[in-house]
Each structure stands twice: as C-alpha cells, then as structure tokens.
Design a protein around this motif. Structure first.
Motif, PDB file in Angstrom:
ATOM      1  N   PRO A  66      50.196  -5.776 -20.344  1.00  0.00           N
ATOM      2  CA  PRO A  66      50.607  -4.539 -19.663  1.00  0.00           C
ATOM      3  C   PRO A  66      49.457  -3.530 -19.556  1.00  0.00           C
ATOM      4  CG  PRO A  66      52.214  -5.185 -21.337  1.00  0.00           C
ATOM      5  CD  PRO A  66      50.981  -5.982 -21.582  1.00  0.00           C
ATOM      6  N   ILE A  67      48.605  -3.483 -20.567  1.00  0.00           N
ATOM      7  CA  ILE A  67      47.472  -2.553 -20.529  1.00  0.00           C
ATOM      8  C   ILE A  67      46.445  -3.032 -19.502  1.00  0.00           C
ATOM      9  CG2 ILE A  67      45.530  -1.652 -21.854  1.00  0.00           C
ATOM     10  CD1 ILE A  67      48.839  -2.419 -23.552  1.00  0.00           C
ATOM     11  N   VAL A  68      46.236  -4.343 -19.435  1.00  0.00           N
ATOM     12  CA  VAL A  68      45.316  -4.890 -18.431  1.00  0.00           C
ATOM     13  C   VAL A  68      45.823  -4.572 -17.021  1.00  0.00           C
ATOM     14  CG1 VAL A  68      44.361  -7.026 -17.471  1.00  0.00           C
ATOM     15  CG2 VAL A  68      44.434  -6.693 -19.957  1.00  0.00           C
ATOM     16  N   ASN A  69      47.128  -4.708 -16.810  1.00  0.00           N
ATOM     17  CA  ASN A  69      47.692  -4.367 -15.498  1.00  0.00           C
ATOM     18  C   ASN A  69      47.476  -2.893 -15.170  1.00  0.00           C
ATOM     19  OD1 ASN A  69      48.563  -6.973 -15.203  1.00  0.00           O
ATOM     20  ND2 ASN A  69      50.718  -6.550 -15.662  1.00  0.00           N
ATOM     21  N   ALA A  70      47.641  -2.026 -16.190  1.00  0.00           N
ATOM     22  CA  ALA A  70      47.422  -0.590 -15.977  1.00  0.00           C
ATOM     23  C   ALA A  70      45.948  -0.300 -15.688  1.00  0.00           C
ATOM     24  CB  ALA A  70      47.895   0.191 -17.200  1.00  0.00           C
ATOM     25  N   ALA A  71      45.061  -1.043 -16.337  1.00  0.00           N
ATOM     26  CA  ALA A  71      43.622  -0.847 -16.113  1.00  0.00           C
ATOM     27  C   ALA A  71      43.234  -1.189 -14.675  1.00  0.00           C
ATOM     28  CB  ALA A  71      42.819  -1.692 -17.096  1.00  0.00           C
ATOM     29  N   GLU A  72      43.928  -2.161 -14.088  1.00  0.00           N
ATOM     30  CA  GLU A  72      43.651  -2.535 -12.698  1.00  0.00           C
ATOM     31  C   GLU A  72      43.923  -1.374 -11.741  1.00  0.00           C
ATOM     32  OE1 GLU A  72      42.494  -5.282 -11.455  1.00  0.00           O
ATOM     33  OE2 GLU A  72      42.913  -6.968 -12.814  1.00  0.00           O
ATOM     34  N   LYS A  73      44.780  -0.440 -12.158  1.00  0.00           N
ATOM     35  CA  LYS A  73      45.184   0.656 -11.277  1.00  0.00           C
ATOM     36  C   LYS A  73      44.362   1.925 -11.477  1.00  0.00           C
ATOM     37  CE  LYS A  73      49.882  -1.193 -11.381  1.00  0.00           C
ATOM     38  NZ  LYS A  73      51.280  -0.983 -11.845  1.00  0.00           N
ATOM     39  N   LEU A  74      43.447   1.923 -12.432  1.00  0.00           N
ATOM     40  CA  LEU A  74      42.617   3.116 -12.642  1.00  0.00           C
ATOM     41  C   LEU A  74      41.688   3.313 -11.445  1.00  0.00           C
ATOM     42  CD1 LEU A  74      41.698   2.789 -16.441  1.00  0.00           C
ATOM     43  CD2 LEU A  74      43.399   4.302 -15.397  1.00  0.00           C
ATOM     44  N   PRO A  75      41.358   4.571 -11.121  1.00  0.00           N
ATOM     45  CA  PRO A  75      40.616   4.873  -9.891  1.00  0.00           C
ATOM     46  C   PRO A  75      39.109   4.622 -10.012  1.00  0.00           C
ATOM     47  CG  PRO A  75      41.096   6.904 -11.055  1.00  0.00           C
ATOM     48  CD  PRO A  75      41.778   5.812 -11.824  1.00  0.00           C
ATOM     49  N   ALA A  76      38.732   3.361 -10.194  1.00  0.00           N
ATOM     50  CA  ALA A  76      37.317   2.996 -10.244  1.00  0.00           C
ATOM     51  C   ALA A  76      37.187   1.531  -9.867  1.00  0.00           C
ATOM     52  CB  ALA A  76      36.742   3.231 -11.643  1.00  0.00           C
ATOM     53  N   GLU A  77      36.028   1.163  -9.351  1.00  0.00           N
ATOM     54  CA  GLU A  77      35.795  -0.240  -9.000  1.00  0.00           C
ATOM     55  C   GLU A  77      35.391  -1.057 -10.220  1.00  0.00           C
ATOM     56  OE1 GLU A  77      32.950  -0.416  -5.869  1.00  0.00           O
ATOM     57  OE2 GLU A  77      34.358   0.321  -4.344  1.00  0.00           O
ATOM     58  N   SER A  78      34.681  -0.422 -11.150  1.00  0.00           N
ATOM     59  CA  SER A  78      34.254  -1.143 -12.342  1.00  0.00           C
ATOM     60  C   SER A  78      34.061  -0.157 -13.486  1.00  0.00           C
ATOM     61  CB  SER A  78      32.948  -1.909 -12.086  1.00  0.00           C
ATOM     62  OG  SER A  78      31.887  -1.017 -11.786  1.00  0.00           O
ATOM     63  N   PHE A  79      34.299  -0.652 -14.719  1.00  0.00           N
ATOM     64  CA  PHE A  79      34.113   0.196 -15.900  1.00  0.00           C
ATOM     65  C   PHE A  79      34.143  -0.654 -17.171  1.00  0.00           C
ATOM     66  CE2 PHE A  79      38.675   0.471 -14.696  1.00  0.00           C
ATOM     67  CZ  PHE A  79      39.242  -0.160 -15.807  1.00  0.00           C
ATOM     68  N   ILE A  80      33.623  -0.087 -18.239  1.00  0.00           N
ATOM     69  CA  ILE A  80      33.822  -0.589 -19.603  1.00  0.00           C
ATOM     70  C   ILE A  80      34.276   0.594 -20.439  1.00  0.00           C
ATOM     71  CG2 ILE A  80      32.814  -1.652 -21.662  1.00  0.00           C
ATOM     72  CD1 ILE A  80      30.787  -3.040 -19.929  1.00  0.00           C
ATOM     73  N   VAL A  81      35.485   0.510 -20.981  1.00  0.00           N
ATOM     74  CA  VAL A  81      36.070   1.587 -21.779  1.00  0.00           C
ATOM     75  C   VAL A  81      36.262   1.094 -23.204  1.00  0.00           C
ATOM     76  CG1 VAL A  81      38.046   3.127 -22.073  1.00  0.00           C
ATOM     77  CG2 VAL A  81      37.258   2.545 -19.767  1.00  0.00           C
ATOM     78  N   ASP A  82      35.788   1.871 -24.156  1.00  0.00           N
ATOM     79  CA  ASP A  82      35.941   1.562 -25.579  1.00  0.00           C
ATOM     80  C   ASP A  82      37.147   2.336 -26.102  1.00  0.00           C
ATOM     81  OD1 ASP A  82      35.504   0.651 -28.138  1.00  0.00           O
ATOM     82  OD2 ASP A  82      33.642   1.770 -28.459  1.00  0.00           O
ATOM     83  N   GLY A  83      37.960   1.690 -26.956  1.00  0.00           N
ATOM     84  CA  GLY A  83      39.119   2.384 -27.484  1.00  0.00           C
ATOM     85  C   GLY A  83      39.830   1.585 -28.553  1.00  0.00           C
ATOM     86  N   GLU A  84      41.069   1.959 -28.820  1.00  0.00           N
ATOM     87  CA  GLU A  84      41.884   1.349 -29.869  1.00  0.00           C
ATOM     88  C   GLU A  84      43.252   0.992 -29.301  1.00  0.00           C
ATOM     89  OE1 GLU A  84      41.876   0.624 -34.282  1.00  0.00           O
ATOM     90  OE2 GLU A  84      40.337   1.187 -32.833  1.00  0.00           O
ATOM     91  N   MET A  85      43.668  -0.255 -29.563  1.00  0.00           N
ATOM     92  CA  MET A  85      45.014  -0.678 -29.193  1.00  0.00           C
ATOM     93  C   MET A  85      45.938  -0.339 -30.352  1.00  0.00           C
ATOM     94  SD  MET A  85      46.236  -2.060 -26.392  1.00  0.00           S
ATOM     95  CE  MET A  85      44.867  -3.016 -25.724  1.00  0.00           C
ATOM     96  N   ILE A  86      47.037   0.357 -30.064  1.00  0.00           N
ATOM     97  CA  ILE A  86      47.941   0.802 -31.123  1.00  0.00           C
ATOM     98  C   ILE A  86      49.378   0.442 -30.783  1.00  0.00           C
ATOM     99  CG2 ILE A  86      46.421   2.731 -31.763  1.00  0.00           C
ATOM    100  CD1 ILE A  86      48.498   4.612 -30.396  1.00  0.00           C
ATOM    101  N   ALA A  87      50.221   0.493 -31.820  1.00  0.00           N
ATOM    102  CA  ALA A  87      51.671   0.335 -31.652  1.00  0.00           C
ATOM    103  C   ALA A  87      52.303   1.681 -31.996  1.00  0.00           C
ATOM    104  CB  ALA A  87      52.196  -0.766 -32.567  1.00  0.00           C
ATOM    105  N   PRO A  88      52.503   2.566 -31.025  1.00  0.00           N
ATOM    106  CA  PRO A  88      52.976   3.912 -31.331  1.00  0.00           C
ATOM    107  C   PRO A  88      54.450   3.954 -31.700  1.00  0.00           C
ATOM    108  CG  PRO A  88      52.750   3.648 -28.962  1.00  0.00           C
ATOM    109  CD  PRO A  88      52.232   2.385 -29.580  1.00  0.00           C
ATOM    110  N   ASP A  89      54.761   4.774 -32.703  1.00  0.00           N
ATOM    111  CA  ASP A  89      56.145   5.099 -33.019  1.00  0.00           C
ATOM    112  C   ASP A  89      56.661   6.101 -31.990  1.00  0.00           C
ATOM    113  OD1 ASP A  89      56.553   3.453 -35.207  1.00  0.00           O
ATOM    114  OD2 ASP A  89      55.806   4.923 -36.656  1.00  0.00           O
ATOM    115  N   PRO A  90      57.973   6.422 -32.006  1.00  0.00           N
ATOM    116  CA  PRO A  90      58.506   7.389 -31.037  1.00  0.00           C
ATOM    117  C   PRO A  90      57.790   8.739 -31.058  1.00  0.00           C
ATOM    118  CG  PRO A  90      60.302   6.186 -32.041  1.00  0.00           C
ATOM    119  CD  PRO A  90      59.057   5.768 -32.775  1.00  0.00           C
TER     120      PRO A  90
END
Length: 298
Positions: A66-90
């Motif tokens: 799902p995150i990869v699908n969302a990344a496809e929709k970001l307004p850029a042709e190419s990028f490398i973004v560093d971050g953290e994958m989390i499991a958020p509580d409510p």
C-alpha cells in the motif's frame, strides 16, 4: 513513465546511521525529531516504478504494497526517500509489536514516516544541508495525512524536547545538525537519545565469568527477557549471594539453551525479583542494569 534514453535505474543508498548518546545536544544548530519505533525503510521511484527497501537493501515492496502504491502517486518523476515504516496505534503512536502481523495480514494499516530526501527528479540532494532537503521533502509528501507521513522537527531546545518525548512514553529522539549533508554509515551529525524505564523482573540466575561484571538472567511472565549487568553496592551484592545460595535450583524450563552453561547459578523461579533500568521499547533488555533485588514476599 517510459524509460528515458540511456537512463539507469536509481539504486538503494546505504542509510546514515545515528550515533547513540546519553543526553541530547543542546545547541541551536541541531534539529530534533521523534525516534519512530519501526523498520528503517527507503522508498525509491524511477522510470520503472516505485519500490520499498529494508535498511540492508532487501526489496520489501510486496510486504509494503500500500505504501508503494501511494509512492507512485507522489508528484515527482523520481526520488529516494529515507524514513521509517511503522504500525501506528489509533493515537498515532508506533506499535512495534504489531509490525510483523500487519506486514503479513494488514499492510494497509502500516504507515511510512519520511524524514529525509536523497534524490529528486534526477538530482542528487545528499550534499545539500539537511534543512533544505527536509523543505523539499515536505513539498513532495504534503499534506502527509495518509499512509505516507512527514517527520516534523523542532530546532534547538534538545533537553526540553527529550523531556516531552519521555512524558509521551515514546522510544526516544533523533537529533540532526541542520546544515549537515547525508553520508552513508555511522555519522555523528545524527545522534539518537533513547528513553529509559525501570521494571521489575523475575531473577532466574546469576552469570559470573572471570574478569567480567556479573549479569542477571531475568524473565517476565515466565519468558526470558535478557541479561542485565549487576552493578550493586557491596552490601546488596552480599545480600544477593545469600539469596542465590538459599534458592539454588535447576535451570527453568523456559531458559534458552544458548544461556544454559556452568557459569550460571540458577535459582528457583519466583524466589527473587530484580528491579532493572533498561532502554524503552526493546524486545529484549538492552543496556540493562540491576538496581535492586528482593526476596519474593519481602
């Protein structure tokens, strides 16, 4: 997006690793972010599409679809973004213990917190100051209210920020020099300060090896929890010796085979408790110290 003539694919970049420190920096040339408790992840998009990679460069795109699908929709042709994958509580707090089950069964309940931008539309940004990279990152991911989020920061006031992080029950904070470039590997322009907590554990045994501090073998809820160092005053060490001699027993059934050896004096489960100071939100105790011991029922 079709392949541009002669264009190579963007590749995973070895991440910058912060140095751990005891207290956060206090000068105003640092900015401070929450340390998110999850899996370090890099989102990469180029002419062939988007992907998600673990801290070691393994392709985890299918796990994080799902995150990869969302990344496809970001307004850029190419990028490398560093971050953290989390499991958020409510309430938005990361719940590390939910990571594995969501990766397998409910990936749509994961979120990616972006905190740095290394490449954008063919330009390598790693030599730019961090504060400029973060400004470009915000423009890429805003409003950041979906499953791709943005790691907010404050500038200066590191001690006050750490106090707030502790009160919120979070894992810790990461401080970064605002003008620093991005360099792969362990670099002291980023430092992490982790929060501590104190808990009560069941003492299963004491491990002694020549030339090394004694360590306690401790458990919680009948399961091995770690081996904190025993740094007690002499009076308490003598008291512990007495309790161990009185309660000697065979290794408990739940003791991992790897720690059952002749250097451990095992005691009857439930006979001795230990108060341990340790880093918060670790699956096994890290940097733990036994602060006090007591006989069960006293």
């Amino acid at each position: 997006m079709s392949k541009p003539a002669g264009a190579a694919r963007l590749s995973f970049v070895k991440p910058l690793e912060p140095v751990q420190v005891e207290t956060p920096p206090i000068s105003n040339d640092w900015l401070h972010e929450i340390k998110y408790d999850g899996f370090r992840t890099q989102l990469v998009r180029d002419w062939a599409g988007a992907g998600a990679f673990s801290r070691n460069g393994h392709d985890w795109s299918q796990r994080y679809w799902p995150i990869v699908n969302a990344a496809e929709k970001l307004p850029a042709e190419s990028f490398i973004v560093d971050g953290e994958m989390i499991a958020p509580d409510p309430d938005g707090r990361p719940n590390f213990h939910q990571m594995h089950s969501r990766m397998v069964w409910n990936a749509e309940q994961l979120a990616f917190v972006a905190f740095d931008l290394l490449h954008l539309n063919g330009q390598d940004l790693r030599s730019l100051p961090l504060i400029e990279r973060k400004a470009k990152l915000w423009e890429l991911v805003k409003p950041a209210k979906g499953i791709i989020q943005y790691s907010d920061h404050v500038e200066g006031n590191g001690a006050a920020f750490f106090e707030a992080v502790e009160k919120m029950g979070l894992e810790g904070m990461v401080s970064k020099r605002r003008e620093s470039p991005y360099r792969s590997g362990k670099v002291d322009s980023w430092v992490k300060t982790k929060c501590w907590e104190v808990g009560t554990f069941e003492l299963w045994g004491v491990k002694r090896e020549p030339g090394k501090p004694a360590v306690g073998i401790v458990a919680r809820d009948g399961k091995y929890a770690g081996s904190p160092t025993i740094t007690l005053p002499k009076q308490l060490r003598d008291r512990l010796e007495q309790l161990v001699r009185r309660a000697r027993a065979a290794p408990p059934a739940g003791a991992p085979r790897a720690i059952v050896d002749p250097t451990v004096e095992w005691v009857k489960p439930g006979s001795i408790t230990a108060t341990v100071r340790h880093l918060r939100n670790e699956p096994k105790l890290r940097h733990g110290n036994v602060q006090t011991i007591s006989e069960e029922g006293t």
